[in-house]
Write a protein that holds these residues in place. Structure first.
Motif, PDB file in Angstrom:
ATOM      1  N   SER A  99      61.404  59.835  40.803  1.00  0.00           N
ATOM      2  CA  SER A  99      62.763  59.379  41.103  1.00  0.00           C
ATOM      3  C   SER A  99      63.682  59.554  39.897  1.00  0.00           C
ATOM      4  O   SER A  99      64.865  59.902  40.054  1.00  0.00           O
ATOM      5  N   ARG A 100      63.167  59.326  38.685  1.00  0.00           N
ATOM      6  CA  ARG A 100      64.001  59.515  37.495  1.00  0.00           C
ATOM      7  C   ARG A 100      64.318  60.997  37.287  1.00  0.00           C
ATOM      8  O   ARG A 100      65.434  61.362  36.912  1.00  0.00           O
ATOM      9  N   LEU A 101      63.337  61.861  37.551  1.00  0.00           N
ATOM     10  CA  LEU A 101      63.575  63.301  37.411  1.00  0.00           C
ATOM     11  C   LEU A 101      64.594  63.801  38.432  1.00  0.00           C
ATOM     12  O   LEU A 101      65.387  64.712  38.139  1.00  0.00           O
ATOM     13  N   GLN A 102      64.579  63.221  39.627  1.00  0.00           N
ATOM     14  CA  GLN A 102      65.557  63.616  40.629  1.00  0.00           C
ATOM     15  C   GLN A 102      66.970  63.384  40.124  1.00  0.00           C
ATOM     16  O   GLN A 102      67.858  64.233  40.281  1.00  0.00           O
ATOM     17  N   PRO A 366      72.659  60.591  44.587  1.00  0.00           N
ATOM     18  CA  PRO A 366      71.258  60.155  44.692  1.00  0.00           C
ATOM     19  C   PRO A 366      70.657  60.479  46.058  1.00  0.00           C
ATOM     20  O   PRO A 366      71.330  60.416  47.093  1.00  0.00           O
ATOM     21  N   ILE A 367      69.398  60.847  46.040  1.00  0.00           N
ATOM     22  CA  ILE A 367      68.675  61.177  47.252  1.00  0.00           C
ATOM     23  C   ILE A 367      67.794  59.983  47.641  1.00  0.00           C
ATOM     24  O   ILE A 367      67.051  59.462  46.813  1.00  0.00           O
ATOM     25  N   ARG A 368      67.905  59.565  48.877  1.00  0.00           N
ATOM     26  CA  ARG A 368      67.004  58.507  49.359  1.00  0.00           C
ATOM     27  C   ARG A 368      65.709  59.187  49.800  1.00  0.00           C
ATOM     28  O   ARG A 368      65.636  59.806  50.858  1.00  0.00           O
ATOM     29  N   ASP A 369      64.723  59.073  48.981  1.00  0.00           N
ATOM     30  CA  ASP A 369      63.467  59.805  49.179  1.00  0.00           C
ATOM     31  C   ASP A 369      62.380  58.827  49.625  1.00  0.00           C
ATOM     32  O   ASP A 369      61.906  58.005  48.844  1.00  0.00           O
ATOM     33  N   ARG A 370      61.990  58.921  50.889  1.00  0.00           N
ATOM     34  CA  ARG A 370      60.980  58.013  51.431  1.00  0.00           C
ATOM     35  C   ARG A 370      59.592  58.642  51.456  1.00  0.00           C
ATOM     36  O   ARG A 370      58.671  58.107  52.081  1.00  0.00           O
ATOM     37  N   ARG A 427      63.835  68.543  54.296  1.00  0.00           N
ATOM     38  CA  ARG A 427      62.950  67.393  54.129  1.00  0.00           C
ATOM     39  C   ARG A 427      63.708  66.165  53.659  1.00  0.00           C
ATOM     40  O   ARG A 427      63.154  65.094  53.515  1.00  0.00           O
ATOM     41  N   ARG A 428      65.029  66.309  53.400  1.00  0.00           N
ATOM     42  CA  ARG A 428      65.792  65.161  52.926  1.00  0.00           C
ATOM     43  C   ARG A 428      66.025  64.169  54.055  1.00  0.00           C
ATOM     44  O   ARG A 428      66.255  64.548  55.200  1.00  0.00           O
ATOM     45  N   THR A 429      66.025  62.918  53.668  1.00  0.00           N
ATOM     46  CA  THR A 429      66.397  61.880  54.615  1.00  0.00           C
ATOM     47  C   THR A 429      67.880  61.593  54.436  1.00  0.00           C
ATOM     48  O   THR A 429      68.505  62.040  53.501  1.00  0.00           O
ATOM     49  N   GLU A 430      68.440  60.833  55.358  1.00  0.00           N
ATOM     50  CA  GLU A 430      69.862  60.541  55.277  1.00  0.00           C
ATOM     51  C   GLU A 430      70.157  59.715  54.041  1.00  0.00           C
ATOM     52  O   GLU A 430      69.408  58.846  53.672  1.00  0.00           O
ATOM     53  N   GLN A 431      71.312  59.982  53.452  1.00  0.00           N
ATOM     54  CA  GLN A 431      71.716  59.268  52.238  1.00  0.00           C
ATOM     55  C   GLN A 431      72.465  58.003  52.636  1.00  0.00           C
ATOM     56  O   GLN A 431      73.128  57.958  53.635  1.00  0.00           O
TER      57      GLN A 431
END
Length: 431
Positions: A99-102, A366-370, A427-431
């Motif tokens: 998450s920090r690298l993102q 920011p990407i909401r990554d689940r 593959r991204r989820t909604e922000q």
């Protein structure tokens, strides 16, 4: 995102001074880089230079305008909060590092792709490799800080554990080890040994953020003592040691404080931490004003993009001036006419930078990554690849007389995307 809504929704327990210092530091860096550029066009030829190279009186000012220590102090505060929050949720190191690298690596990817395209097209069109090397090196200078910061972030959980176990002794040990690295590097003429201080020195400054977070610098007396220790140590090193006055590198200098990082910057960090924390209460009161806080929020929303693209904007403006016969760059640096044109210079660069941020700032959202946490080796290898590629490019650009070196800009891109640090669009989820 609506900045005004974000500002209004700020939690009551958020330390607004942290965000303000981050924003103020980035603006100082941007304006400082633009002001230091002492370039002119003479007889149709670009004559590059820097204010620090031609004005020794400016060297002491770098004790104020070299604000990279502030980023690591603020980073220590933020990373301490982030890692402790992850531990409370039961999240592991691999997911936290990803998450920090993102947040840190994703905004730099378009910069690398754009410069790879610019360099390749220009080189194929016959632009000399030496010219492109200089242009790409100047534009990619900001990546040195990003590489150093990502390294420190990767070991932040270990640094926090060290702080929690031994407290201020971790800072004292860092100063001592940083001094030993410098001694080995300078006295033994082992230049490359000095690069170890990119980790040692900045990790030491990062510890000050933990101290701030945990209240170990809550009293005015401790803040004064910290500032005094930094100033006394810095004066002693510059006066009695081999270190130059300028905290920013000067071309042709026998020794630089910033390349590689020297222990002087750790003492500068002590001084800056003490000084800014002495003003913390007043700053906190000031930031309660909605308009002022909203400005800080806006800058922080696109802070990485502003930092990464501001020198590309300067290179583009200089290039356009050359094509226009030196328009705007004919005044000799530091003359009256040169100073008189600085407001216009700043305005043009700010406009171009703003345009670039509007185009590329979306990569900073920011990407909401689940997704489930990855195997730890994935973000670890991505960290090494990103820092390695960025470090090389910051030092030498991406072009030499032999041609364009594709591997260095593509290495971070391939690592971040290929190892799944940044999810692909589908593959991204909604922000």
């Amino acid at each position: 995102m609506d900045p005004r809504a974000l500002a209004a929704a700020t939690p009551a327990d958020r330390n607004r001074v942290v965000d303000f210092l981050r924003a103020a530091a980035i603006l100082t860096v941007v304006l400082g880089h633009w002001l230091m550029a002492a370039v002119m066009v003479q007889d149709g030829r670009l004559v590059p230079n820097a204010v620090l190279n031609i004005a020794p009186w400016s060297h002491p000012l770098t004790w104020v305008f070299q604000v990279m220590p502030l980023f690591f102090i603020v980073g220590g505060y933020a990373n301490g909060l982030s890692w402790r929050s992850a531990r409370r949720r039961g999240d592991g190191y691999a997911g936290w590092l990803r998450s920090r690298l993102q947040r840190l690596a994703a905004p730099v990817l378009p910069l690398l792709v754009v410069w790879l395209a610019i360099a390749s097209i220009a080189y194929a069109a016959g632009v000399p490799g030496a010219t492109l090397r200089t242009a790409s090196q100047v534009a990619l200078v900001p990546t040195w800080f990003l590489a150093a910061y990502i390294v420190v972030v990767a070991v932040a959980p270990l640094l926090l554990a060290l702080w929690e176990r031994v407290g201020w002794w971790s800072v004292a040990a860092g100063l001592a080890v940083g001094g030993l690295v410098d001694w080995w590097s300078i006295a033994g003429d082992n230049h490359w040994v000095g690069f170890a201080n990119y980790l040692v020195v900045w990790a030491t400054v990062h510890q000050l953020g933990f101290a701030w977070l945990d209240g170990a610098l809550a009293s005015r007396g401790r803040r004064v003592a910290l500032a005094a220790a930094g100033v006394v140590g810095l004066v002693a090193l510059v006066s009695a040691g081999p270190y130059p006055v300028s905290m920013i590198g000067v071309d042709g200098a026998v020794l630089n404080n910033s390349y590689p990082t020297r222990v002087t910057l750790a003492f500068l960090g002590l001084a800056q931490a003490g000084v800014v924390l002495l003003a913390e209460r007043r700053l906190a009161t000031l930031l309660e004003r909605p308009r002022i806080w909203a400005v800080a929020v806006v800058i922080n929303l696109r802070i990485m993009s502003l930092y990464l693209w501001h020198l590309t904007a300067m290179v583009l403006v200089i290039g356009m001036s050359l094509l226009a016969g030196g328009l705007g760059l004919r005044a000799a640096p530091l003359t009256g006419s040169w100073w008189a044109t600085r407001p216009v210079w700043f305005a043009v660069l700010a406009s171009v930078t703003g345009g670039l941020v509007l185009v590329f700032g979306r990569f900073e959202t920011p990407i909401r990554d689940r997704r489930p946490a990855p195997a730890v080796w994935r973000p670890a290898v991505a960290t090494a690849a990103v820092c390695g590629g960025l470090g090389v490019m910051a030092a030498s650009g991406i072009v030499s007389r032999e041609g364009v070196h594709w591997i260095w800009p593509l290495l971070p891109v391939a690592a971040v995307v290929g190892l799944g640090v940044v999810p692909l669009p589908h593959r991204r989820t909604e922000q």
